[in-house]
Write an enzyme that holds these catalytic residues in place. Structure first.
Site, PDB file in Angstrom:
ATOM      1  N   ASP A 158      14.551   8.979  -1.243  1.00  0.00           N
ATOM      2  CA  ASP A 158      14.435   8.017  -0.153  1.00  0.00           C
ATOM      3  C   ASP A 158      12.963   7.658  -0.044  1.00  0.00           C
ATOM      4  OD1 ASP A 158      14.249   6.606   2.199  1.00  0.00           O
ATOM      5  OD2 ASP A 158      15.333   8.053   3.425  1.00  0.00           O
TER       6      ASP A 158
ATOM      7  N   SER B 172       7.947 -10.133  -4.400  1.00  0.00           N
ATOM      8  CA  SER B 172       8.901 -11.236  -4.365  1.00  0.00           C
ATOM      9  C   SER B 172       8.113 -12.512  -4.125  1.00  0.00           C
ATOM     10  CB  SER B 172       9.916 -11.034  -3.235  1.00  0.00           C
ATOM     11  OG  SER B 172      10.661 -12.216  -2.979  1.00  0.00           O
TER      12      SER B 172
ATOM     13  N   TYR C 112      11.672  -9.376   5.741  1.00  0.00           N
ATOM     14  CA  TYR C 112      11.566  -9.342   4.287  1.00  0.00           C
ATOM     15  C   TYR C 112      10.239  -9.946   3.834  1.00  0.00           C
ATOM     16  CZ  TYR C 112      13.083  -9.636  -0.587  1.00  0.00           C
ATOM     17  OH  TYR C 112      13.181  -9.485  -1.950  1.00  0.00           O
TER      18      TYR C 112
ATOM     19  N   LYS D  74       7.248  -7.836   1.855  1.00  0.00           N
ATOM     20  CA  LYS D  74       6.834  -8.202   0.501  1.00  0.00           C
ATOM     21  C   LYS D  74       5.393  -8.698   0.459  1.00  0.00           C
ATOM     22  CE  LYS D  74      10.621  -7.075  -1.613  1.00  0.00           C
ATOM     23  NZ  LYS D  74      10.631  -5.972  -2.613  1.00  0.00           N
TER      24      LYS D  74
END
Length: 280
Positions: free
Chosen positions: A70, A151, A164, A168
């Site tokens: 994890d 990304s 998100y 990123k």
């Protein structure tokens, strides 16, 4: 076997650690590294999927091991480094911080804080932990590389993807910082910034509402196979590239935003509203 433009270990194939190796880009990285003659420790929060990747490699004559990790927990990544030292035939010289999840579909202020924490815990803290643990080890041995999977979202800032995008963007900034800090040490850093890659990120994430439907449509039409992304990334890493933008649209977004920042922001918002209206 990997090329030799960048400093590599004195002899032998690469020994790699890949997080999120149970599926998608991580799985593709593990398989391609093994195909090129490397040994791979496949880690994933789902140990069963990590084991499936490792089994596929060993069935083809490669060398691979699997473990659960994890990445949102520093202690787990520290344990991963210890396992890599004991399992891999030679010291780690390639670390791929890939584990990640997708969240989107609601604006800032409506996105649940639990989603923010979940996303940042994996997508950002996972990369921070990987770099924190492995960068000193690689620097000490004087060779190796780190590939952080960011990304296009790290710089595109598309609407309804706040957690998100932020996660990123942090991963990209960390990659750039680490690349500067490790310059001249024999350790190279690469940030992978793709657009759509055909993975199960939507199914395993929390992309909700119209955004989920739009994401699936775009993925079906424009998504790149993870195997292609991975091959391009490993080759670019060997050339010493800091940024890898495997698709044309990723590169165009990068250039457009820097040339026309205000126009880009306005245009992105209009495109998003138009796309949402088409899904009514």
């Amino acid at each position: 076997m990997f090329g030799s433009r960048l400093p590599q270990k004195p002899a032998g194939a690469v020994s790699a650690v890949v997080t999120g190796a149970g599926s998608g880009i991580g799985r593709a990285f593990a398989l391609e590294i093994a195909r090129r003659g490397g040994a791979v420790l496949c880690s994933d929060i789902d140990e069963t999927s990590a084991q499936a990747t490792a089994d596929e490699i060993t069935a083809s004559g490669g060398r691979a091991w699997a473990t659960a990790c994890d990445v949102s927990k520093l202690s787990a990544v520290q344990k991963l480094a210890t396992q890599a030292e004991s399992l891999l035939p030679e010291p780690v010289d390639l670390v791929i911080n890939n584990a990640g999840i997708g969240v989107g579909g609601t604006p800032v202020g409506e996105t649940p804080i639990t989603d923010w924490k979940w996303t940042l815990g994996i997508n950002l803290w996972g990369v921070i932990h990987g770099c924190h643990v492995f960068a000193p080890l690689l620097k000490k041995q004087g060779y190796g590389g780190i590939i952080n999977v960011a990304s296009t979202a790290s710089y595109s800032a598309a609407p309804l993807m706040g957690p998100y995008n932020v996660s990123k963007a942090g991963a990209l900034a960390l990659s750039e910082t680490l690349a500067a800090e490790l310059a001249g040490t024999g350790v190279h850093v690469t940030a992978l910034c793709p657009t759509l890659v055909k993975t199960n990120i939507n199914a395993n994430g929390r992309i909700v509402g119209k955004s989920s439907k739009l994401f699936d449509r775009l993925m079906d039409r424009f998504g790149m196979a993870p195997e292609n992304v991975v091959r391009m990334t490993l080759d670019a890493h060997q050339r010493g590239d800091l940024y890898v933008m495997p698709q044309f649209d990723a590169r165009m977004i990068w250039r457009t935003k820097r040339l026309f920042p205000r126009t880009y922001a306005l245009g992105t918002g209009m495109i998003n509203r138009f796309a949402a209206a088409r899904l009514q």
